[in-house]
Design an enzyme around this catalytic site. Structure first.
Site, PDB file in Angstrom:
ATOM      1  N   ALA A 251       0.971  -1.336   0.059  1.00  0.00           N
ATOM      2  CA  ALA A 251      -0.119  -0.097  -0.055  1.00  0.00           C
ATOM      3  C   ALA A 251       0.820   1.363   0.057  1.00  0.00           C
ATOM      4  O   ALA A 251       0.321   2.382   0.111  1.00  0.00           O
ATOM      5  CB  ALA A 251      -1.108  -0.008   1.035  1.00  0.00           C
ATOM      6  N   ALA A 252       2.217   1.188  -0.365  1.00  0.00           N
ATOM      7  CA  ALA A 252       2.953   2.610  -0.250  1.00  0.00           C
ATOM      8  C   ALA A 252       2.452   3.317  -1.426  1.00  0.00           C
ATOM      9  O   ALA A 252       2.037   4.514  -1.525  1.00  0.00           O
ATOM     10  CB  ALA A 252       4.235   1.928  -0.359  1.00  0.00           C
ATOM     11  N   GLY A 253       2.078   2.420  -2.718  1.00  0.00           N
ATOM     12  CA  GLY A 253       1.698   3.205  -3.943  1.00  0.00           C
ATOM     13  C   GLY A 253       0.330   3.762  -3.601  1.00  0.00           C
ATOM     14  O   GLY A 253      -0.178   4.713  -4.197  1.00  0.00           O
ATOM     15  N   ASP A 254      -0.544   3.037  -3.042  1.00  0.00           N
ATOM     16  CA  ASP A 254      -1.897   3.443  -2.589  1.00  0.00           C
ATOM     17  C   ASP A 254      -1.898   4.617  -1.808  1.00  0.00           C
ATOM     18  O   ASP A 254      -2.617   5.694  -1.783  1.00  0.00           O
ATOM     19  CB  ASP A 254      -2.772   2.408  -1.887  1.00  0.00           C
ATOM     20  CG  ASP A 254      -2.852   1.270  -2.756  1.00  0.00           C
ATOM     21  OD1 ASP A 254      -2.793   1.280  -4.096  1.00  0.00           O
ATOM     22  OD2 ASP A 254      -3.110   0.184  -2.327  1.00  0.00           O
TER      23      ASP A 254
HETATM   24  P1  ATP Z   1       3.210  -1.164  -3.601  1.00  0.00           P
HETATM   25  O1  ATP Z   1       2.562  -2.062  -4.729  1.00  0.00           O
HETATM   26  O2  ATP Z   1       4.387  -1.589  -2.653  1.00  0.00           O
HETATM   27  O3  ATP Z   1       2.006  -0.470  -2.662  1.00  0.00           O
HETATM   28  P2  ATP Z   1       3.900   0.636  -5.716  1.00  0.00           P
HETATM   29  O4  ATP Z   1       4.968  -0.570  -6.435  1.00  0.00           O
HETATM   30  O5  ATP Z   1       2.916   0.919  -6.137  1.00  0.00           O
HETATM   31  O6  ATP Z   1       3.957   0.178  -4.288  1.00  0.00           O
HETATM   32  P3  ATP Z   1       6.379   2.103  -5.196  1.00  0.00           P
HETATM   33  O7  ATP Z   1       6.878   2.885  -6.193  1.00  0.00           O
HETATM   34  O8  ATP Z   1       7.019   0.972  -4.968  1.00  0.00           O
HETATM   35  O9  ATP Z   1       4.848   1.934  -5.588  1.00  0.00           O
HETATM   36  O10 ATP Z   1       6.421   3.054  -3.787  1.00  0.00           O
HETATM   37  C1  ATP Z   1       5.290   4.083  -3.838  1.00  0.00           C
HETATM   38  C2  ATP Z   1       5.968   5.204  -3.098  1.00  0.00           C
HETATM   39  O11 ATP Z   1       6.073   4.927  -1.788  1.00  0.00           O
HETATM   40  C3  ATP Z   1       7.481   5.597  -3.552  1.00  0.00           C
HETATM   41  O12 ATP Z   1       7.377   6.621  -4.702  1.00  0.00           O
HETATM   42  C4  ATP Z   1       7.978   6.402  -2.343  1.00  0.00           C
HETATM   43  O13 ATP Z   1       7.367   7.615  -2.079  1.00  0.00           O
HETATM   44  C5  ATP Z   1       7.415   5.528  -1.165  1.00  0.00           C
HETATM   45  N1  ATP Z   1       8.513   4.431  -1.153  1.00  0.00           N
HETATM   46  C6  ATP Z   1       8.442   3.226  -1.551  1.00  0.00           C
HETATM   47  N2  ATP Z   1       9.514   2.601  -1.103  1.00  0.00           N
HETATM   48  C7  ATP Z   1      10.217   3.215  -0.334  1.00  0.00           C
HETATM   49  C8  ATP Z   1      11.494   3.137   0.380  1.00  0.00           C
HETATM   50  N3  ATP Z   1      11.931   2.229   0.201  1.00  0.00           N
HETATM   51  N4  ATP Z   1      11.907   4.229   1.040  1.00  0.00           N
HETATM   52  C9  ATP Z   1      10.766   5.263   1.189  1.00  0.00           C
HETATM   53  N5  ATP Z   1      10.074   5.555   0.482  1.00  0.00           N
HETATM   54  C10 ATP Z   1       9.494   4.338  -0.273  1.00  0.00           C
HETATM   55  O1  RIB Z   2      -1.848  -2.321  -3.188  1.00  0.00           O
HETATM   56  C1  RIB Z   2      -1.825  -2.923  -2.230  1.00  0.00           C
HETATM   57  C2  RIB Z   2      -3.291  -3.820  -2.239  1.00  0.00           C
HETATM   58  O2  RIB Z   2      -3.295  -4.558  -3.167  1.00  0.00           O
HETATM   59  C3  RIB Z   2      -3.459  -4.640  -1.171  1.00  0.00           C
HETATM   60  O3  RIB Z   2      -4.071  -4.080   0.039  1.00  0.00           O
HETATM   61  C4  RIB Z   2      -4.263  -5.795  -1.785  1.00  0.00           C
HETATM   62  O4  RIB Z   2      -5.568  -5.874  -1.417  1.00  0.00           O
HETATM   63  C5  RIB Z   2      -3.967  -5.543  -3.427  1.00  0.00           C
HETATM   64  O5  RIB Z   2      -5.131  -5.032  -3.913  1.00  0.00           O
END
Ligand code: ATP
Ligand code: RIB
Length: 306
Positions: A251-254
């Site tokens: 949920a970092a991206g979310d």
């Molecule tokens: P996920 O699918 O794991 O929710 P994502 O792949 O959609 O994430 P990422 O690009 O991995 O998205 O991460 C989204 C944002 O989270 C990054 O742009 C940054 O702001 C923050 N982030 C992710 N990883 C890190 C990290 N290792 N350190 C600091 N910030 C991070």
């Molecule tokens: O982005 C993270 C989410 O992806 C999780 O909460 C999971 O439910 C999937 O939808």
């Protein structure tokens, strides 16, 4: 009257999360470290991220007529999210995500769509009057593509800013791009959409330019530990990631997209919103769980004021 509401159209899942020292090989059984069930789903997570940043937030989607769905909706309501546009689908089970997290915090996710897979263009049609009251409409791709595309077109036609998180990645018709205000792919999604490998700032810029040329107003690529790259017709920006102790990136991206929507919805510039969302997402990776990990506005402001 100025519109400030954020409408999130998308998935609601129960996350079944197994923490493991490593991912087992084919045919192998290993002992994992822990299990827990959390509220998740890209749509619901983004709604939680938006409401926790102070946005008046509405969630639309589908859950099954079961305890997973009931508990998720009740939890969103406790957050202060308007849930009256979440349909309880008598034919489907609620969405589920099976998530493995290894010792380094990396995740592998398998989603069973359930009721999320029954969201239809008809559901979207019913949301048009709501879209007309919203400054921002946020959409991801964990609902059927025809529904997501209808949502993008209708929201744009209603004058809302359309934020698309193209996750999970899948090819999109070229005709949809001019209806999108901000697209927020991660590196892998940018790569799939643009058709060029994305692994650093130079390649992110190349992919972003391809998406911009298709008619999106702004491209914001999240690059995990490399931060965020943004491109608009007015110029580009790179925001390095904050140095934090990463325990779980689910949920970092979310968190990024939901926080971005809240800030853009309240009238902030793209750059200001991206800087804020970069901090919110950094906090999210320091905590376990999807919705559990999403920080509040106070927490983000305190972090930024450090
Ligand atoms: P996920 O699918 O794991 O929710 P994502 O792949 O959609 O994430 P990422 O690009 O991995 O998205 O991460 C989204 C944002 O989270 C990054 O742009 C940054 O702001 C923050 N982030 C992710 N990883 C890190 C990290 N290792 N350190 C600091 N910030 C991070
Ligand atoms: O982005 C993270 C989410 O992806 C999780 O909460 C999971 O439910 C999937 O939808």
């Amino acid at each position: 009257m100025q519109r400030t509401k954020v409408l999130v159209i998308g998935s609601l899942n129960s996350d079944l999360v197994v923490q493991t020292p490593r991912v087992p090989d084919e045919g192998e059984t290993i002992m994992a470290t822990s299990f827990r069930r959390c509220f998740g789903g890209k749509g619901a997570n983004q709604a939680v991220a938006a409401v926790r940043q102070g946005a008046q937030t509405i969630m639309a989607g589908r859950v099954g007529a079961d305890s997973f769905g009931e508990e998720q909706v009740a939890s969103l309501r406790r957050e202060g999210i308007d849930t009256k546009y979440i349909v309880v689908d008598e034919e489907q089970v609620s969405g589920v995500a099976s998530i493995l997290i290894d010792a380094r915090g990396n995740n592998r996710i398998m989603v069973v769509a359930g009721a999320n897979g029954a969201v239809s263009p008809r559901d979207i049609e019913a949301l048009v009057p709501v879209m007309a009251e919203c400054s921002c409409v946020v959409i991801q791709l964990e609902i059927p593509l025809d529904a997501a595309l209808a949502a993008i077109r209708k929201a744009n036609a209603q004058g809302a800013k359309v934020i698309l998180d193209p996750a999970p990645a899948q090819p999109l018709p070229l005709s949809i791009y001019p209806h999108i205000t901000v697209i927020t792919p991660n590196a892998l999604e940018a790569e799939l959409l643009a058709g060029v490998p994305v692994n650093d700032l130079v390649s992110a810029k190349e992919a972003a330019q391809i998406l911009l040329d298709r008619g999106v107003l702004a491209v914001v690529i999240t690059l995990g530990s490399q931060g965020v790259y943004g491109l608009t017709l007015a110029g580009e920006f790179h925001l390095p990631a904050y140095e934090v102790n990463v325990v779980d990136t689910v949920a970092a991206g979310d968190t990024f997209t939901g926080a971005l929507a809240a800030l853009i919805g309240s009238g902030r510039s793209l750059m200001y919103a991206a800087e804020y969302a970069n901090a919110a997402a950094a906090l999210a990776v320091t905590r376990r769980g999807a919705q559990l990990s999403i920080p509040t506005e106070d927490e983000v402001r305190q972090f930024l004021g450090r």
